[in-house]
Every structure is written in structure tokens, then in C-alpha cells.
Design an enzyme around this catalytic site. Sequence first.
Site, short mmCIF file in Angstrom:
data_model
loop_
_atom_site.label_atom_id
_atom_site.label_comp_id
_atom_site.label_asym_id
_atom_site.label_seq_id
_atom_site.Cartn_x
_atom_site.Cartn_y
_atom_site.Cartn_z
CG ASP A 388 -35.41 -0.38 88.89
OD1 ASP A 388 -34.38 0.32 88.80
OD2 ASP A 388 -35.54 -1.45 88.29
CE1 TYR A 469 -34.05 -6.73 81.12
CE2 TYR A 469 -35.30 -7.15 83.10
CZ TYR A 469 -34.60 -7.61 82.01
OH TYR A 469 -34.47 -8.95 81.81
#
Length: 850
Positions: A388, A469
Site C-alpha cells: 500500500d 480499507y
Amino acid sequence: MAQWTLLGITISVPIIFSSAVFLFFLFSYPTREQHVLSSSSSTSYHSHFRAPAENPFAEIDDREASQIYTFLQESSSIDLSKDAESRNLNYLIELLRPNKSDVVKYLDNNGPVPERWARVSNLEIRKDNPYIVDYMVGPLPPSNDTQILPLTYPYNSGRNYVQSPISDVFALLDWALSIGENASDITQELLGAKVNRNDPADPDALVMGSRPALIDQGHMVHWLEFFGSGIESDSRSLLPQGLYVKLDTPSANPATWKTGQWFYNGFLYDNDTALREAFKLPDFVKLELNHDGSWTDTEDFSTSFPERDMPPPLSIQPYGPRYHLDRDQNYISWMRFSFYLSTTQANGLSLFDIRYDSTRIIYQLGLQEALAHYAGVEPLQSGLEFLDTFFGMGSMMFSLVPGLDCPGHAEYLDMSYHKGGKMYTNKNAICIFEYTSDAPLQRHTSTFSATVSRNTYLVVRSVSTVGNYDYTIDYIFYLDGSIEIKLRASGYIFGAFHAEPRSSSQPRDAYTNEYGYRIHPALHTSMHDHVVSFKADLDICGTANTMVRTSIEPLQREYDWDKPEVPLVRNTMHMVHNTVHHETGLNWPQNGKEMYLVTAPNSTNKWGETRAYRILGGTGMGNPSHLTILNSTTLGKSAAWSSADLWVLKNHPDSEPSSAHHLNYLEPLDPLVDFEKMVNGEEIEEEDLVLYFNLGGHHVPSSQDVPNTLMHTSASSVVFVPFNYFDDDMSRASRQGVRIDRRPRPKAEGKGHNADGKEEIRRSKSRVARSDWAGGEDDDGVSYFGARYTKPVTVSVDMLSPDLSHYMKEHEGVPGGGWKAVRNNVGGGLLGLFVGKERQEDDAERRMDW
Ligand SMILES: *[C@@H]1O[C@H](CO)[C@@H](O)[C@H](O)[C@H]1NC(C)=O
Ligand SMILES: *[C@@H]1O[C@H](CO)[C@@H](O)[C@H](O)[C@H]1NC(C)=O
Ligand SMILES: *[C@@H]1O[C@H](CO)[C@@H](O)[C@H](O)[C@H]1NC(C)=O
Ligand SMILES: *[C@@H]1O[C@H](CO)[C@@H](O)[C@H](O)[C@H]1NC(C)=O
Ligand SMILES: *[C@@H]1O[C@H](CO)[C@@H](O)[C@H](O)[C@H]1NC(C)=O
Ligand SMILES: *[C@@H]1O[C@H](CO)[C@@H](O)[C@H](O)[C@H]1NC(C)=O
Ligand SMILES: [Cu+2]
């Protein structure tokens, strides 16, 4: 993420003691005076507070950035890279953090302010292939001495570039969507909907999600799946539709791009024609669909409980904060702690020069990479993996919502960054607050007294929302010198189309539950590991540190004094101290049977014991985990740190500043930073050590993750705890609490005159000046240490329910503003790799030409 324990707590309060509790309450609220204080008083509180030194890690500001842009434009050395045909996009500009040795000279030994250098990242086209290339530019401000150099020294690949498999993400998006549109007869037949390129806001249209199936030197293979738009609440990751298509892009040149196989209900079809032929056959099975609906809404307005209509208990701070904040330098001090803050676009927030009592404990503490690795039976989930930082754990540190993300009394800092020639500001991206735990720090009941101390701690928090998320990251400071790093996850899980084999011999369709659980008619959860790497450059009493594993082991031993009652050996236990000689990866021990200590072998406390900090898995859902998958097919060499819980390495702060690089995602087989090469067996006794540890967990979502994962079920932490570091518990001097004395005392002597002289001294010391709050003795037998509330307070409503309409206004006119970029079905439809690219689209529109 499964086991969590509820501790049954039995409380037995002797009758005689409860009357003392009653007295305590009686005398705690004696007056009627009220105090109105607004949370804005905190600003003035900090106005005279200054950091002891300029923040050497301060981000590039707007002025510096425009100077750099101008310099790069004017510089004749712009053609540094001979084979670059064009340098068409400045990807980012940020601080190239100064080297530790320079910073330490500056902070500790009155050395010069470290030179400021920038890391400049460009997208360059070489021989038709796109590369992302890193340069170092400095010293700043630009002068005739300023240079542009390839940035290679922090990357153990020896390169300063990665090949990007995509040069024009919009062309790829457009192509993918045209494939979807051209197959609209198929999608209409199987999924009852189609892709709509012309109306990105069409709630009924399909979108496409992808994952890389291969990335190698510019060659990329993608698996795409059709998803419901989920446009109402961003729920598209819960709406997989079970139809997949493979794309092959051998180079960045669109002429080479090919459509591959299609996949539906366990069958592979060579092409769209073959799939069309198949569903005309009578035995073709059509699967159930995932439709959006109220089940993906995060709130339920239709049912309610009466208790919901009464506001809950909240934390208040009527007299302002007790920490000090220098907003210019991003420097904080609280109790005996102090530290600097610094952010980067890829990694988010880091803390530097963390000191306790003016002595450095940690040079750098911060996130390195956040891996989420999935598994599954179908082409998207199997091999789905996100690193990420590629998408920007920092640039996606979006605005926190006051009063909910952080208590109403918290303060906020913005995060600014430069990308594509533009400065973006995420307003209120970091919050700082003190909080008092519901459970005390200390308590003890004795025959004649009871003492209890509050556990008040300082929190620095940010949230990175990467696509579906949300990662909440806390740095927590405790009064005893402990530091905790805590990660909590929420947001929408990435669901799998329910495709697991069903055994028809069972009375009800039974799922094998090999990769997840069914949570909706056509939806399964998708098991995945969250492995989030953090760096902690500990300096315990200087940099000459040694890692010791102190093992707690069973023992059989004979003692003379045991005879004759114990004729043979006594079964008991003892400690065994093992020095870690070489760089290595460690896992959290079974049964917590080992203590990992970073020691200063030549520093002892008052008792002659070696001073140390202990590293331990902290509060949350069990121990933080490492990656289950061995030698992940997808990851290649891009995240070798994920294979163990904790690494201890010899620190090379300049040449090995990080366990990862945010562009590793683009070149997994030959990453810019290969962690495995950093673990090369160097000796680590009495050396500057660096630890890399993971937070996260094995996440097997269940129906309780729908619509969102809940944070109390997804928390993990690591704590650094002083261990023989001090001579005793340092929190005694700073904590607040009460001693309730039940020792009978002669009445005539009056207050404070005890038979016990020691008691007298203790009591007079604990007395503090009285004002609206007070410490000291309040009545016979009840003595407070530290301040307490003595009068009713009225707090501004802003402290309880911050005015969010005003807060929204603050964001107007700020590029980026701090809210998640508005996405549309076209750009945002491709999940995975393209989540990050959407920001570039956003950036491209705002790009300053230079
Ligand atoms: C850090 O040190 C390396 C040598 O180890 C040097 O090449 C580099 O320029 C230094 N970086 C900065 C920002 O000063
Ligand atoms: C930089 O170099 C140019 C040309 O050699 C000169 O005119 C200028 O004064 C120099 N600037 C500084 C700050 O030294
Ligand atoms: C989609 O169909 C159009 C019209 O037939 C064609 O020009 C185009 O190449 C097709 N796109 C793809 C990706 O096959
Ligand atoms: C599609 O696949 C079939 C085999 O399943 C093959 O015979 C046919 O030639 C393919 N069509 C195209 C246009 O490639
Ligand atoms: C620590 O003490 C040992 C033994 O006295 C000595 O050999 C070593 O050089 C010392 N290390 C440091 C960093 O002072
Ligand atoms: C993973 O790779 C290592 C090093 O190449 C090798 O020793 C090990 O056997 C591999 N394990 C698996 C399960 O492939
Ligand atoms: Cu998860």
C-alpha cells in the site's frame, strides 16, 4: 484474527472500605462554580512553546518546491539521463531525509544544520518505455552549488529507477472498459448489467477490478473481474460478479495489448466468442449475482435502540492540553517525552528523535510498508496482493473527523505534499491528544490503605484510507517510558465471488470453507494476511546496543536445603540469557517464553543491571503476525521482511534507510530495495541496531465484517517497555491518583499529624497549589497526588460534538482538501493497481507545467 479473551474479573470490596469510597465522592464535588472553556484555548497554550532545534525532517514547503521546479527548469543538467527521450511528468518532490550522522551532530553536538536535499521522482520515457526515476537535488535552496544526482545510495539494487509497466493509465483504462463494453451482450446475459463509459455515476453499471498476474520488466498481465458499482457507499469490493477476463500488455505500447481468456463458474474460455457459444448451450449454469442494497450501508437507520438516543460518556479536557506542541517545527513534548514528526507520501507519519528525560531512546519510528496478501480459488483473489505504500499511505492520510476519529479535545496537524507540480494539503490528517484509560495504571489495597493511579497517555494518530480499507495507526506514549505502536483496520473487506466447490452429497450445500465464509448469496470472504512493516531505530543509552533473548525455561535442579523432603530434583524454572550475535529474523515466542531485550551492555542502572528496552507483542488480537504464504508467487522479492515477526539488523541508516521502497510493487522480481540482501549475517554485538517489526494479523473475515471490519476485532500492537532501564518506575512522579488511608489516627492532633513521620513528609510533598483543580490532601485519610477536579466544569459543546459544518468549510479551496478524491466509475472502477493512479488523474488535471 480470531482469538480474543474476555477476562472475568471478580471484585471484592470490604464493607469498611466502601465507606471511604463514598467519602471520596462526597468531597470531590463540593462547589457550584462553573467554568466555561473552549477547546480553542489550546492554541494560546502552545504559542510560546518552541522546539529546541529546527526540525531536520521538515517536509519540503511550498516555497522550496517552487524553487526546485524553477531550478530544474533552468538547469542545463536536466538532460542528466542521456537515453531519456522525454521527462514528461514530475511524479513527486519531497525531502530526502538527512543522514543520521549529520542529524545527530546537529542535535547532540551543536553541529551545523544538516543540508537540505530533495528527492525528485520523474516519469521518463526511454526507448518507448516508461520509467520512474529518482534523483537527489541539493543542497537547498538552489544555488550554483546545487546538483542533480541519480539517487542510488539508499537502494541496494544499485539502480535509481524502475520500469513502469504502464505509461498511459488512461489508455489502459479506456481499453479495459471498451473490452467490457464490447462484451455487453455477455455481461447483460450473465450479470444483468453492462459497463457504461459515458456515465461514470451510473449506479447500475458494472465496473472492473484488476490485479496484476505478472509484472516483469514492463510486461504486465492483468486479471480483471466485473464488479457492481457500489457507488452509494463505496462498497464495490463487496460486489464481485464472478466474470473474469485476462489482459496481456507486453509493453507500454497499446498496439501490443491483447485480450486473453475469460473465466466463469470454474471454466476457462479461450475468448469472448467461446463464452458466447457456451452460454447458448442448454446445460450452461448461470450463477447468482451480488446486488448492492442496504446491506452494504455502514449505518442502519431503520432499526434502533432507545439507548441510541442518549449521548454516550466522553472524555473532556476543560483546562487545555498538558502536552506542548510547536506547530512550526512539528515538535511535541509531553511529560518527559519529546519527538519530531515528519511525513512522506508513501509512508505516512514517522516520529524522530524520541527522547525520555532528554535522552534519545528511538532515532526513528515509522511505517515502512503495508502488505495485504489474499488467497482464493478464483483468478482475482488468488494472488491478489497490495503493497500500500505504492498507493500512498501518506498521501492517503485523509482528514480525521473531530470528535469521532479522535476525542473532541484533540488537536490536528495538516499533511502537505508535492506531486505533479502541485502542493496538496490533507487538512487535519494527524491528531494529538491525551486520554485517560478506563483502567488505572496502578492500584493496591492494603490492610490500612488503598492507592490507585490514573493511566493517562499521549496518542498521535493518523488514518490511511487505501481504496476499500482504512488503517488507523497510533503512536502511544505512557508515563513509565513505554511506547506502543498500534494498528487497527476498518473499511470494506475485499470479498470473493462465491466459487468454492460445494459438495452435493451433503443435505444442505456445504462449502469447503478453504479460503473464506459465505456472507451473502454470491459472496464469500477472502482470507488474507495483513503484514505491516515498521522500523524502530532504537538507541538505548547511545548506539552501542546488543540484542538479548532472555528465555524462561523449565529446570530440574537439586538444592541441599531441599533434602530430605525432595529426595531427587526439584522441578522448577529459570532464565537463560542468549546474546543474538548476527542479523536475524525472529518470531514472537510460543507461550511468551522469551523476552527480547535491546540492551546497552556498558550501561547499568543504580543496581548494576544492564539497561534495556523490552520489545513485546502488545494489546490487540493476539500477537502480530508474519506472512503465512511461503515464497509468495506474487510478491517475488518485493517484501522479504514479511516472512518473520521481528528483524534485528545492524543499522546502516544512510545506505539502508528502509525495509522497502514504494515502487517495489512495480518490479517485484527485481525490486529497488530487496530486504533479503539487508539480512546478510553481519555481527550485531554493541552496534547501532535497527528493528523491523510487523503489525497486522491473519484476517479471515466472517459475516461480522459486513459491511465494515470493526476495529476492536482487527487491532494489533507492539510495545517498547523500559526494562531495568531506570532505577524504578518513573511514572510515580507524573501520575495522578489517590491514597485512601484507613489507619486510625488521634483526632486531637489534626490534619497531617501522624504517628508515622514518613507519612507526614509524603503528604506535604503531594500538596500542590489549589486553584480550580487541586491536589493534596482533601480530608482526613484521603490524599491526592497530582491535580484533580474540585469544581464542576462546563465544557464547550465543541469538545463533545465538534462543529463539523465549520470543519467542512475549512477544507474549501485547499487542493486535495484532505477528503478522498472523488472517484468515478471509469477511473475508480479498476481497483487494485489503479487506485493509486486515480490520484494521478486528479493531479494531472491540476499539474503545473514546468
Ligand atoms: C548520506 O550519506 C551518503 C553516503 O553514505 C551520501 O552519499 C549522501 O549524499 C548523504 N545524503 C544526504 C542527504 O546528505
Ligand atoms: C552563479 O553563477 C552565475 C554564472 O556563473 C553567476 O553569474 C552568479 O553570480 C552565480 N551565483 C551565485 C549565487 O554565486
Ligand atoms: C470494441 O469494438 C469496437 C467496434 O467493433 C472495436 O473497434 C474495438 O477494437 C473493440 N475493442 C476491443 C478492446 O476489442
Ligand atoms: C476463440 O477460441 C476458439 C477456441 O475455443 C477458437 O477456435 C477461435 O478461433 C477463437 N476465436 C478468435 C477470434 O480468436
Ligand atoms: C564495553 O565494555 C567492554 C568490556 O569492558 C569493552 O570491551 C567495550 O569496548 C565497551 N564498549 C563500548 C562501546 O564502550
Ligand atoms: C522458499 O525459498 C527458500 C529460499 O529459496 C527455500 O529454501 C525454501 O525451500 C522455499 N520454500 C518453499 C515452501 O517454497
Ligand atoms: Cu483485512
